[in-house]
Design an enzyme around this catalytic site. Structure first.
Site, PDB file in Angstrom:
ATOM      1  N   SER A 160       0.931  -1.069  -0.141  1.00  0.00           N
ATOM      2  CA  SER A 160       0.050   0.207  -0.137  1.00  0.00           C
ATOM      3  C   SER A 160       0.954   1.362  -0.141  1.00  0.00           C
ATOM      4  O   SER A 160       1.699   1.380   0.734  1.00  0.00           O
ATOM      5  CB  SER A 160      -0.993   0.024   1.365  1.00  0.00           C
ATOM      6  N   GLY A 161       0.559   1.952  -0.981  1.00  0.00           N
ATOM      7  CA  GLY A 161       1.447   3.378  -1.115  1.00  0.00           C
ATOM      8  C   GLY A 161       2.490   3.403  -1.940  1.00  0.00           C
ATOM      9  O   GLY A 161       3.126   4.338  -2.054  1.00  0.00           O
ATOM     10  N   THR A 165      -1.704   2.191  -8.205  1.00  0.00           N
ATOM     11  CA  THR A 165      -2.875   2.787  -9.039  1.00  0.00           C
ATOM     12  C   THR A 165      -2.418   3.652 -10.128  1.00  0.00           C
ATOM     13  O   THR A 165      -2.825   3.880 -11.208  1.00  0.00           O
ATOM     14  CB  THR A 165      -3.845   3.449  -8.077  1.00  0.00           C
ATOM     15  N   ASN A 211      -1.180   2.560   4.737  1.00  0.00           N
ATOM     16  CA  ASN A 211      -1.666   3.370   3.477  1.00  0.00           C
ATOM     17  C   ASN A 211      -3.203   4.172   4.010  1.00  0.00           C
ATOM     18  O   ASN A 211      -4.010   3.359   4.222  1.00  0.00           O
ATOM     19  CB  ASN A 211      -1.789   2.585   2.307  1.00  0.00           C
ATOM     20  N   SER A 214      -5.820   2.485   0.555  1.00  0.00           N
ATOM     21  CA  SER A 214      -5.415   1.027   0.255  1.00  0.00           C
ATOM     22  C   SER A 214      -6.563   0.351  -0.340  1.00  0.00           C
ATOM     23  O   SER A 214      -7.558   0.143   0.082  1.00  0.00           O
ATOM     24  CB  SER A 214      -5.029   0.166   1.456  1.00  0.00           C
ATOM     25  N   SER A 215      -6.244  -0.181  -1.399  1.00  0.00           N
ATOM     26  CA  SER A 215      -7.224  -0.875  -2.440  1.00  0.00           C
ATOM     27  C   SER A 215      -7.456  -2.501  -1.251  1.00  0.00           C
ATOM     28  O   SER A 215      -6.542  -3.260  -1.415  1.00  0.00           O
ATOM     29  CB  SER A 215      -6.756  -1.514  -3.774  1.00  0.00           C
ATOM     30  N   GLY A 439      -0.412  -6.222  -2.167  1.00  0.00           N
ATOM     31  CA  GLY A 439       0.841  -6.881  -2.306  1.00  0.00           C
ATOM     32  C   GLY A 439       1.021  -7.366  -0.629  1.00  0.00           C
ATOM     33  O   GLY A 439       0.254  -7.620   0.133  1.00  0.00           O
ATOM     34  N   GLU A 441       1.725  -8.751   2.835  1.00  0.00           N
ATOM     35  CA  GLU A 441       1.452  -8.052   4.227  1.00  0.00           C
ATOM     36  C   GLU A 441       2.089  -8.714   5.361  1.00  0.00           C
ATOM     37  O   GLU A 441       1.872  -9.800   5.483  1.00  0.00           O
ATOM     38  CB  GLU A 441      -0.040  -7.356   4.235  1.00  0.00           C
TER      39      GLU A 441
END
Length: 1531
Positions: A160-161, A165, A211, A214-215, A439, A441
């Protein structure tokens, strides 16, 4: 990971060692004790570590890093980290590892990396040819899809981050650029997909630990293409939505954004949905984090509503969506308590009842039915249907299950709606999929969500490993080396541990969920028992429920406490029936009716199993495509630019599988070098090999054999080294270089010692010479004193002798002076007396002669005045007689007014009379003025003489000597004075009379001039009236002619349409009686009465009436056909003038085609030109027509004027024929005897260099516009043809040929000349192309103005292409390459001198960017240059972004020097930051200007006026009677 070898690590080696804060730090080995290595690090620390944990450092790595990490000499973890850090510091955020792209989030805007010009640079470029970029990956995928017809996928991964995207957006932008099509309402597919992002982010993104956005789902965007490679549609596939987040969150995370957005909606919206603050809802207040820093939920809510409008979600659907979201929030606040019966539950309190009713109201279902669905279950048995109640804990589970089901169905509906809005193509031939998924984690506390996410990444990592191994295999096969013994690193054991049936973790979890009495402790114990001996499964020592899995990215410990709860997802039949029966069509649509057998009872549904099935579907999709990988990396956790956290990066590289890919490479041949690179680095190990004439492969083989290496392989173009062999070669090389350094030191020390000895010897010699000089000085001083004494004695004796001689000489001179003075005084007295006598005599004689002269002068003046007065009177009488004769003009005027037609015929004669009269009058006036002027001069002379006489007399009286006092003399002088006075008075009287006579003459002259002016005005008024009458007559005749022509056309159409083919019955028609020698010849002076020119209605037979008009039209058509046939041939040039253009211009001007309302000749000419240039590659034809169109356009620019301009001059009107019919008749008959034609020819072609203005009608103006368009098109074709011809050469010119450079490096003298020739061959090809085009345009007499414009734009194109390529390819920014390009630019400069400024102009100045950039590359001592010197002196044209790019990419492959200093780089960064803050464009690429750089006015001003009358007509029309006018020559 590659391990170091003790053989390679020696004292003095530069190595990497582990560091707890920086991950890895470099240092130098100071001591080796067995297996322990002592390292002095660069930060001053001393580290002792095991030799196996030390890695060699490449001290010769480029200062800016390498763009592909497979090029690293040492492919290990610290080398990779250092390379990424070096590039990130230079804002190089992209790096390759083979064909995998690593993208580090810069946390700042870099728009210059993503503009259209950058896309064009990567279009069609091979991977690795340009600097690493996300566009390169997209281009490779697109080209593979086009060439092989197979679908491709791009997998974007990262935590995340990390910028997944944004990377996905850039990929879609580039794919849309390559194969874009317009979508709905002008929006492209890429725009529509990107417009859906805000909606998907609102409902599928949430704040996590790392993040804020985060998706929490996987997104696979399919870009669909048709067979021609154009985008035909798109679809968004979502995978693995994290459903458990709806009901369970932990601090500091948040639930999905949409819940918070709705709570921040406008007051009326919140009131409608009965919402309050997020703190009041159970699903949101489990975490105390409700807001995001810098984000306004209220504004985001409005933005989300706008985004939903854009993707096509209607207002009603939006209202229903947020109603469902609000219902989920209210549903979470429903609480239960124990009921009266055992294992039963009821609604806890009124607050819960309120939320229950609100939920039912929002979902538009029955509150009682909702309550029953939450706390009751129906069990269907073969015997009966049993209804049982749930305890409070089970009721809460039922509530959460309903919330998750409703939200997931809502999310799926939104995705389907977006896909409908974008538009899918079911017939697409191939797709390019872009996967954006969460991704790996690993947190302090990891639960079921992290387990599923890491399971997904394990699957993707296996796919990734297979792809990397496949790429390795392809590379080995391409180089034709043996690779069969290399082992493949696989993670199948971890996947089996998780998903294997039976016995995997997911299978055991599902099994535990099916047993009601299972707890997380029993589940954990089951795992411990089952996987006790599994190498990937670890049981923590101090926990009874946690377990650890050794993933590819490291060990992750999971908390099994909530695994069972989060895995349960019952498909409850009561929930299904409840929402299917909803009165809201939207809610009912989310829950379509289930089949009969599946709707009878509740069924357990495992989220883990469903997750596994979705993942399997995703992997099947990916397996059917050709994969490409982008690994996104987040450089720091504070989300700020220019911060590179090593430990964080290393962890992400492990999680992203990059280090795993490196491990796969290390299993084979981690170090690969091309032959020339290998020889350049290790040629010093065997100098005799380089001195011999061996090919590169053999030379490499000999060097490796000499070093005794085993296990390496030689491919077709590269040397493949096993792990550790590069370090061993470097150690041998360092030994050789060390020996060479010691030899150099020995020579230097010898040189220093000898230098000191020579200095000492020189000092001794100098001391001796100084002492000898002092002795010589003393001797010299003694001799000088003796010489001075002698000189003093000599001078004293000389002085005494001189004094005595001077006294004697002075006495003699005094005596002589006295005698001579006495003699001179006597002579002076005698001469003075003589001179006085002579002076008296002279004055007396002068007075006598002057008196006699004055008397004679007076008599002459009186005589002259009398004579001149007499002559003036005669002239005055003549003027008065001439003035009386002007009455004749009045009579002529009366005749002119009565006989208008006669005046027209005699106009030239009257003009001549008037001119002669004016000349005569002017002569007479001039004569009178001259006479008057002479009289005035005489009078003034007389006055002057009188004054002089008076003054002379006065002076004579005053100067008379006082001795003369006799009375007779005084009386005589007085009489003379009186006589003179009388004479003066008489002269004054005469002067007065003469002035009066002159005044009378002036008055008479003025009267005559006034009368003449009045007569001239009247004559002009008469002429104006005559012109008006002629104009009105001409207009009537033209109108009548046009009507006659229209009637004639209508008659012919009627005859054509008549079924019998016979003429329609005749009717009276009007006929124009044109001027001919029979009815009125202008030149003979005969006049017809006015009615002879009038319209005469004469009824005649149709056949006889149509014959003249018909023959006239046919003749005109024949002439046009002949002209078109003529110009369709290559007519060449006459005296440097294009024949075709001149013939067209003269013909159109003669036929009056510019002045008619309708004509087809213009269209036919344009069609002829268009057909001539149909072959755009024929430059000779293009240049020929470029010259013709520009010449013709220049002539039209000088000739035509719009119909709204000032009216024609009188000469233009009087030269016109009586009517259009008459003009056409004269033009087509072409009879030399015709008076009208000769008059027109004289007017029109007599002086064609002085082009007259013609009032152009619409067809002529349209023709001019079309001609302008064709000129611009032909110019553009020539320019683009030259661009196409030199474009392939420019790609070869930006970088020196590798083989030539290698030959030069090796020092093979016999190949030097050939290599130098190869270096410059491509530039000479460009010069040859330029020269050919110049010759072609010169041969076709293209105006130099246009030639200059062509070459100016071509040189600008060369500048843009070379400069952009230089900035995009680091291998081009080298010292030797700068020398190569500089030599090529010298070739271009030499050509510019040869072509002369007339044809090249300022084209050389267009290369200023590449010239200054190359100048910067080849200057020495760059670190000493200041920023001011660079920006103001060396490269004043380049922007700070361009200078920064060149400075950071520069590398010296020849001398090993460095780029500019770090201070200069830092100053550049500060200036770039200021520019970005001031909205200055940060793009470092140049734009290619393909516009037309001139206007019609520019052409007409730049071209010299040509004499079209001197052009010889071509043979085809030379003898034709209709083109006789072309033989007219300019006088």
């Amino acid at each position: 990971m590659l391990q170091a070898s003790p053989v390679n690590i020696i004292v003095g080696s530069h190595v990497w060692v582990e560091d707890p804060g920086l991950a890895w730090i470099d240092g130098q080995v100071t001591r080796i004790d067995g297996q322990d290595v002592h390292v002095q690090t660069t930060n001053g620390k001393k580290v002792v570590t095991n030799i196996s944990k030390v890695f060699p450092k490449d001290t010769e790595a480029p200062p800016g890093g390498v763009d592909d990490m497979t090029k690293l000499s040492y492919l290990h973890e610290p080398g990779v980290l250092q390379n990424l850090a070096t590039r990130y510091e230079l804002n190089e955020i992209y790096t390759y590892t083979g064909n995998i792209l690593i993208a580090i989030n810069p946390f700042q805007r870099l728009p210059h990396l993503y503009d259209t010009h950058m896309m064009e640079q990567y279009k069609g470029a091979a991977l690795g040819e340009l600097s690493p970029h996300v566009f390169a990956i997209a281009d490779v995928a697109y080209r593979a899809m086009i060439n092989e017809g197979k679908s491709n996928s791009i997998l974007v991964s990262g935590e995340s981050g990390a910028g997944k995207t944004e990377t996905t957006k850039m990929l879609m932008r580039y794919l849309a650029h390559l194969g874009g099509r317009s979508g709905v309402e002008g929006r492209t597919v890429e725009q529509q997909v990107l417009e859906s992002n805000p909606v998907l982010e609102a409902f599928g993104n949430a704040k996590t630990v790392r993040n804020n956005n985060s998706s929490r789902f996987g997104k696979f965007v399919e870009i669909q293409f048709d067979k021609s490679g154009r985008i035909s549609g798109a679809a968004v596939r979502t995978y693995l939505l994290e459903r458990s987040r709806v009901c369970q969150i932990s601090y500091p995370e948040r639930n999905y954004h949409c819940f918070y957005l709705l709570c921040a909606a406008p007051a009326e919206e919140r009131e409608k949905y009965k919402l309050g603050s997020p703190e009041s809802f159970h699903y949101l207040n489990q975490s105390k984090c409700y807001t995001l820093d810098g984000v306004s939920d209220a504004e985001e809510y409005l933005a989300t509503r706008r985004a939903m409008d854009i993707v096509g979600i209607s207002e009603e659907e939006q209202e229903a969506i947020f109603r469902v979201v609000a219902a989920v929030l209210h549903l979470g606040n429903i609480e239960f308590s124990k009921g009266k019966e055992i294992d039963s539950s009821v609604i806890k309190d009124e607050k819960s009842r309120f939320h229950l009713n609100t939920t039912a109201e929002l979902l538009k279902c029955n509150p009682k039915s909702l309550e029953d669905a939450l706390i009751k279950r129906v069990m269907v048995t073969p015997e009966e249907v049993i209804t049982r109640t749930l305890d409070p804990e089970a009721a809460l589970g039922s509530r959460d299950a309903l919330a998750k089901t409703v939200y997931s169905r809502l999310f799926d509906w939104i995705v389907d709606k977006i896909n409908i809005s974008i538009g899918q193509d079911p017939n697409s031939k191939a797709i390019i999929g872009v996967l954006d998924i969460y991704g790996f984690e690993s947190f302090k506390q990891n639960s079921f969500e992290q387990f599923c996410i890491n399971f997904t990444n394990e699957k993707l990592q296996q796919h990734f490993n297979q792809h990397v191994f496949k790429m390795e295999q392809e590379d080995y096969e391409k180089e034709q080396i043996n690779w069969s013994y290399i082992e493949f690193v696989d993670n199948q054991d971890v996947l089996d541990l998780i998903e294997k049936k039976p016995g995997g973790i997911i299978a055991l979890l599902d099994e535990a969920c099916m047993f009601p009495k299972s707890t997380h402790e029993t589940f954990a114990q089951k795992l411990y028992q089952t996987f006790a001996k599994h190498k990937r499964f670890i049981k923590p020592k101090l926990s009874r429920t946690n377990f650890t899995i050794s993933h590819y990215a490291g060990e992750v410990t999971y908390m099994a406490d909530l695994f069972l709860d989060k895995n349960k997802d019952y498909v409850v039949a009561e929930h299904q029936d409840l929402l299917t029966a909803s009165k809201c069509s939207f809610v009912a649509g989310l829950f379509p009716p289930l089949p009969e057998e599946s709707s009878k009872s509740s069924k357990f549904s495992s989220i883990g199993s469903r997750f596994k099935l979705q993942l399997q579907s995703l992997m099947e999709t990916l397996s059917s495509t050709e994969p490409h990988y982008i690994r996104c990396v987040k450089p720091n956790n504070v989300l700020k630019p220019a911060i590179f956290e090593n430990l964080n990066i290393i962890q992400q590289l492990r999680c992203g599988g990059v280090l795993e890919a490196i491990r796969i490479s290390c299993a084979g041949y981690p170090t690969r070098r091309t032959f020339d690179e290998f020889l350049l680095r290790f040629g010093v190990l065997a100098p005799e090999v380089l001195d011999g004439n061996f090919d590169e492969k053999t030379a490499c083989q000999m060097i490796l054999d000499k070093m005794g290496l085993k296990g390496y392989q030689l491919g077709k173009t590269k040397v493949f080294l096993r792990a550790g062999q590069m370090a061993e070669l470097d150690a041998r090389r360092a030994e050789v270089l060390g020996n060479a350094a010691r030899t150099i030191q020995r020579q230097i020390r010898t040189y220093i010692a000898r230098k000191d000895f020579i200095l000492l010897r020189q000092a001794a010699i100098q001391l001796q010479s100084c002492w000898r000089a002092i002795s010589a000085c003393k001797l010299y001083e003694q001799l000088r004193r003796e010489d001075a004494a002698i000189k003093i004695q000599k001078n004293f004796r000389c002085y005494t002798a001189r004094v005595s001689y001077s006294a004697l000489q002075a006495s003699a001179i005094v005596v002589q002076t006295g005698m001579r003075a006495m003699t001179a005084r006597s002579e002076f007295r005698f001469r003075k007396q003589t001179k006085a006598a002579i002076k008296i005599q002279a004055h007396l004689r002068c007075h006598r002669d002057y008196s006699y002269y004055r008397s004679l002068q007076k008599a002459a003046i009186v005589t002259q005045c009398s004579w001149r007065r007499r002559v003036a009177r005669k002239e005055l009488r003549k003027l008065r007689m001439a003035a009386r004769e002007t009455g004749a003009l009045k009579e002529a005027k009366d005749k002119l007014e009565k006989k208008v037609e006669e005046l027209t015929w005699r106009l030239q004669f009257e003009k001549r009379l008037r001119t002669e009269l004016e000349e005569t009058k002017a002569q007479e006036v001039a004569k009178l003025q001259e006479a008057l002027h002479s009289l005035q001069i005489q009078v003034e002379d007389a006055n002057a003489r009188v004054i002089k006489e008076r003054e002379a007399a006065r002076r004579a009286i005053e100067e008379a000597p006082p001795i003369i006092k006799e009375t007779p003399v005084v009386v005589q002088d007085t009489a003379k004075i009186e006589a003179l006075t009388a004479e003066v008075e008489s002269l004054k009287a005469m002067l007065l009379s003469e002035k009066q006579a002159a005044e009378e003459a002036k008055k008479a002259c003025a009267d005559a001039e006034t009368k003449s002016t009045e007569l001239a005005k009247k004559l002009e008024e008469t002429e104006a009236k005559v012109d008006q009458l002629q104009d009105s007559t001409q207009r009537l005749e033209e109108k009548l002619s046009n009507l006659e022509s229209e009637n004639q056309v209508l008659r012919q159409q009627a005859l054509t349409m008549s079924p019998t083919g016979k003429a329609i019955s005749a009717r009276p028609r009007t006929t124009i009686i044109s001027r001919t020698p029979e009815n009125g010849n202008i030149l003979n002076g005969e006049t017809k009465s006015a009615h002879a020119m009038a319209l005469v209605a004469t009824p005649k037979e149709p056949e006889s009436e149509e014959k003249p008009q018909k023959s006239l039209n046919e003749k005109q058509q024949e002439n046009q056909d002949l002209l078109i046939k003529c110009i369709s041939q290559d007519l060449g040039f006459s005296g440097g003038k294009p024949v075709a253009a001149c013939i067209i211009y003269k013909s159109l001007l003669h036929w009056r085609s510019f002045e008619v309302e309708r004509t087809s000749v213009f269209d036919r000419i344009i069609q002829t030109v268009a057909s001539a240039i149909e072959a755009p590659e024929n430059n000779d034809v293009l240049a020929y027509w470029l010259c013709n169109t520009s010449t013709l356009l220049m002539l039209l620019q000088h000739t035509l004027k719009a119909s709204g301009a000032a009216s024609l001059t009188p000469q233009r009107r009087r030269s016109s024929s009586a009517s259009l019919f008459g003009r056409m008749s004269q033009g087509l008959r072409a009879s030399p005897q015709s008076a009208g034609l000769s008059f027109i020819n004289g007017r029109m072609l007599g002086r064609l260099d002085d082009l007259r203005q013609v009032e152009a009608k619409y067809p002529a103006l349209l023709f001019k516009q079309q001609l302008t368009a064709f000129l611009e098109k032909i110019y553009g074709l020539i320019r683009d043809n030259l661009k196409k011809e030199i474009s392939p050469l420019l790609g070869l010119c930006i970088q020196a040929p590798r083989t030539s450079r290698t030959s030069l490096v090796k020092g093979r003298s016999q190949a030097n000349a050939v290599a130098q020739q190869a270096l410059i061959a491509h530039w000479q090809s460009i010069v040859k192309s330029l020269n050919n085009y110049l010759k072609t345009m010169k041969a076709n007499y293209v105006p130099p103005f246009l030639v200059r414009k062509v070459f100016t734009q071509i040189f600008s194109f060369i500048n843009v292409q070379l400069f952009n390529s230089l900035l995009l390819r680091r291998e081009c920014c080298s010292f030797s390459n700068g020398e190569y390009v500089k030599a090529g630019l010298a070739e271009l400069e030499q050509w510019c001198c040869y072509a002369t400024e007339e044809y090249v102009g300022s084209a050389w100045d267009e290369l200023k960017h590449i010239r200054q950039a190359v100048g910067f590359l080849v200057i020495h001592q760059k670190p000493k240059k200041t920023l001011n010197e660079i920006t103001n002196e060396l490269c004043p044209v380049l922007s700070i972004q361009q200078l920064y790019r060149i400075s950071t990419m520069y590398w010296d492959d020849k001398y090993g020097t460095h780029s500019v200093s770090s201070d200069v780089i830092s100053s550049m960064r500060v200036m770039m930051t200021e520019d970005s803050n001031n909205s200055v464009s940060s793009s470092f690429l140049l734009d290619d200007d393909s516009s037309i750089p001139f206007s019609v006015d520019d052409i007409s001003k730049s071209m010299q006026q040509i004499e079209v009358a001197d052009v010889e007509p071509p043979p085809l029309i030379r003898e034709n009677s209709g083109f006789v006018f072309l033989h007219q020559r300019a006088e």
